[in-house]
Scaffold this motif. Sequence first.
Motif, PDB file in Angstrom:
ATOM      1  N   THR A  26       0.508  -0.982   0.037  1.00 15.62           N
ATOM      2  CA  THR A  26       0.188  -0.075   0.403  1.00 15.62           C
ATOM      3  C   THR A  26       1.017   1.183   0.017  1.00 15.62           C
ATOM      4  OG1 THR A  26      -1.561  -1.533   1.296  1.00 15.62           O
ATOM      5  CG2 THR A  26      -1.530   1.005   0.955  1.00 15.62           C
ATOM      6  N   ILE A  27       0.295   1.993  -0.508  1.00 22.15           N
ATOM      7  CA  ILE A  27       0.410   3.498  -0.871  1.00 22.15           C
ATOM      8  C   ILE A  27       0.392   4.357  -0.258  1.00 22.15           C
ATOM      9  CG2 ILE A  27       1.748   4.954  -1.980  1.00 22.15           C
ATOM     10  CD1 ILE A  27       3.027   3.276  -4.312  1.00 22.15           C
ATOM     11  N   THR A  28       0.193   5.344   0.481  1.00 22.67           N
ATOM     12  CA  THR A  28      -0.178   6.762   1.595  1.00 22.67           C
ATOM     13  C   THR A  28       0.344   7.742   1.456  1.00 22.67           C
ATOM     14  OG1 THR A  28      -0.497   4.676   3.323  1.00 22.67           O
ATOM     15  CG2 THR A  28      -1.123   6.596   3.620  1.00 22.67           C
ATOM     16  N   PHE A  29      -0.839   8.380   1.058  1.00 19.93           N
ATOM     17  CA  PHE A  29      -0.013   9.916  -0.308  1.00 19.93           C
ATOM     18  C   PHE A  29      -0.637  10.922   1.649  1.00 19.93           C
ATOM     19  CE2 PHE A  29      -0.424   6.990  -3.477  1.00 19.93           C
ATOM     20  CZ  PHE A  29       1.007   8.017  -4.548  1.00 19.93           C
ATOM     21  N   THR A  30      -0.326  12.128   1.876  1.00 17.22           N
ATOM     22  CA  THR A  30      -0.677  12.854   2.746  1.00 17.22           C
ATOM     23  C   THR A  30       0.198  13.976   2.658  1.00 17.22           C
ATOM     24  OG1 THR A  30       1.642  12.449   4.190  1.00 17.22           O
ATOM     25  CG2 THR A  30      -0.288  10.895   4.689  1.00 17.22           C
ATOM     26  N   GLY A  31      -0.676  15.159   2.670  1.00 17.93           N
ATOM     27  CA  GLY A  31      -0.467  16.324   2.941  1.00 17.93           C
ATOM     28  C   GLY A  31      -1.490  17.153   3.525  1.00 17.93           C
ATOM     29  N   MET A  32      -1.503  18.758   2.936  1.00 17.56           N
ATOM     30  CA  MET A  32      -1.854  19.329   4.090  1.00 17.56           C
ATOM     31  C   MET A  32      -2.500  20.718   2.781  1.00 17.56           C
ATOM     32  SD  MET A  32      -0.440  22.081   7.079  1.00 17.56           S
ATOM     33  CE  MET A  32      -0.043  20.433   7.545  1.00 17.56           C
ATOM     34  N   ASP A  82       4.585  32.871  10.515  1.00 19.80           N
ATOM     35  CA  ASP A  82       3.062  33.842  11.285  1.00 19.80           C
ATOM     36  C   ASP A  82       2.129  32.596  11.813  1.00 19.80           C
ATOM     37  OD1 ASP A  82       1.769  32.687   8.740  1.00 19.80           O
ATOM     38  OD2 ASP A  82       1.705  34.462   7.770  1.00 19.80           O
ATOM     39  N   SER A  83       0.844  33.026  11.831  1.00 16.01           N
ATOM     40  CA  SER A  83      -0.208  32.560  12.009  1.00 16.01           C
ATOM     41  C   SER A  83      -0.884  31.688  11.134  1.00 16.01           C
ATOM     42  CB  SER A  83      -0.563  33.147  12.527  1.00 16.01           C
ATOM     43  OG  SER A  83      -2.112  34.559  11.856  1.00 16.01           O
ATOM     44  N   ASN A  84      -0.565  31.881   9.971  1.00 13.05           N
ATOM     45  CA  ASN A  84      -1.045  30.924   8.511  1.00 13.05           C
ATOM     46  C   ASN A  84      -0.927  29.659   8.711  1.00 13.05           C
ATOM     47  OD1 ASN A  84      -3.467  32.649   8.301  1.00 13.05           O
ATOM     48  ND2 ASN A  84      -1.786  33.594   7.420  1.00 13.05           N
ATOM     49  N   CYS A  85       0.181  29.229   9.838  1.00  9.92           N
ATOM     50  CA  CYS A  85       1.852  28.209   9.409  1.00  9.92           C
ATOM     51  C   CYS A  85       1.132  27.474  10.572  1.00  9.92           C
ATOM     52  CB  CYS A  85       2.846  28.691   9.308  1.00  9.92           C
ATOM     53  SG  CYS A  85       3.455  30.001   8.497  1.00  9.92           S
ATOM     54  N   PRO A  86       1.017  26.286   9.924  1.00 14.50           N
ATOM     55  CA  PRO A  86       0.132  24.605  11.607  1.00 14.50           C
ATOM     56  C   PRO A  86       1.755  25.142  12.096  1.00 14.50           C
ATOM     57  CG  PRO A  86       1.069  24.004   8.866  1.00 14.50           C
ATOM     58  CD  PRO A  86       2.188  24.892   8.978  1.00 14.50           C
ATOM     59  N   VAL A  91       9.232  23.154  10.211  1.00 10.44           N
ATOM     60  CA  VAL A  91      10.490  23.417   9.941  1.00 10.44           C
ATOM     61  C   VAL A  91      11.146  24.302   8.609  1.00 10.44           C
ATOM     62  CG1 VAL A  91      12.337  22.442  10.959  1.00 10.44           C
ATOM     63  CG2 VAL A  91      10.732  21.989  11.198  1.00 10.44           C
ATOM     64  N   PRO A  92      11.800  25.343   9.407  1.00  9.49           N
ATOM     65  CA  PRO A  92      12.899  26.023   7.796  1.00  9.49           C
ATOM     66  C   PRO A  92      14.072  25.264   8.099  1.00  9.49           C
ATOM     67  CG  PRO A  92      12.351  27.903   9.815  1.00  9.49           C
ATOM     68  CD  PRO A  92      12.211  26.241  10.230  1.00  9.49           C
ATOM     69  N   TYR A  93      14.635  25.332   6.652  1.00  6.84           N
ATOM     70  CA  TYR A  93      15.811  24.468   6.132  1.00  6.84           C
ATOM     71  C   TYR A  93      16.560  25.204   5.466  1.00  6.84           C
ATOM     72  CZ  TYR A  93      14.410  22.972   1.604  1.00  6.84           C
ATOM     73  OH  TYR A  93      14.159  22.559   0.725  1.00  6.84           O
ATOM     74  N   THR A 183       9.471  22.850   5.281  1.00  6.86           N
ATOM     75  CA  THR A 183       9.587  21.577   5.408  1.00  6.86           C
ATOM     76  C   THR A 183       8.468  21.576   5.474  1.00  6.86           C
ATOM     77  OG1 THR A 183      10.174  21.365   7.327  1.00  6.86           O
ATOM     78  CG2 THR A 183      11.545  20.246   4.699  1.00  6.86           C
ATOM     79  N   TYR A 184       6.982  20.831   5.561  1.00  4.85           N
ATOM     80  CA  TYR A 184       5.585  20.846   5.743  1.00  4.85           C
ATOM     81  C   TYR A 184       5.718  19.713   6.331  1.00  4.85           C
ATOM     82  CZ  TYR A 184       4.010  25.045   3.931  1.00  4.85           C
ATOM     83  OH  TYR A 184       4.869  26.866   3.816  1.00  4.85           O
ATOM     84  N   PRO A 185       4.952  18.877   7.474  1.00  5.00           N
ATOM     85  CA  PRO A 185       4.722  17.654   7.914  1.00  5.00           C
ATOM     86  C   PRO A 185       3.875  17.053   7.512  1.00  5.00           C
ATOM     87  CG  PRO A 185       2.888  18.695   9.065  1.00  5.00           C
ATOM     88  CD  PRO A 185       4.167  19.503   8.823  1.00  5.00           C
TER      89      PRO A 185
END
Length: 185
Positions: A26-32, A82-86, A91-93, A183-185
């Motif tokens: 199974t391949i699971t894809f996640t996003g936001m 800012d407050s629009n971020c989760p 995390v910045p890189y 990078t986003y979770p």
Amino acid sequence: MKLGFIKTALVMGLLSSTSVFATTGTITFTGMVLNSTCAVSVNSTTPDGTVVLQPVLNNAFASLTDGEAISTNAQNFTLTLDSNCPSSGVVPYFVNNAANVHTNGTLKNRTNAGDAEYVAIALYADAAGTEQNKINITEDLTQVKSTGVNNVFPYTAKYAKNGSTSDITTAGLVNASVTYALTYP
């Protein structure tokens, strides 16, 4: 009749035996999906910022090895989401760009007339500039990351040697730059 039954059974057995050796997974894809872009500010001002390091004497680099940083004249800075971020997981890189980054992971100084030679900028993923949190920008997403609190990520910038101990750091201007990303979770 029996011969027809045996042939049918044999064909069915051959067809069904190929699936016995098949592997499944199974391949699971996640996003936001965000309702707005996640904005970042440098030192709580704008997305593009300037971090000013205090002047240092060129003889401070004399015994340093390639990529080693000076312990004095460090400058702290922050990246604030800012407050629009989760509220967690973003995390910045710092982006590896060969035009701006040495192979030792430090930032290149410009090479214009009047610029210091054999000097670079080292970045650290904490406000104390501790060696175990030194960022090797060439590692991109695997580099050491700052641990933010309330979407504020502390960093430290330090002068560093670019070259061997026999390379004499000359006096002059220091001007380096780096691009950051998230990078986003």
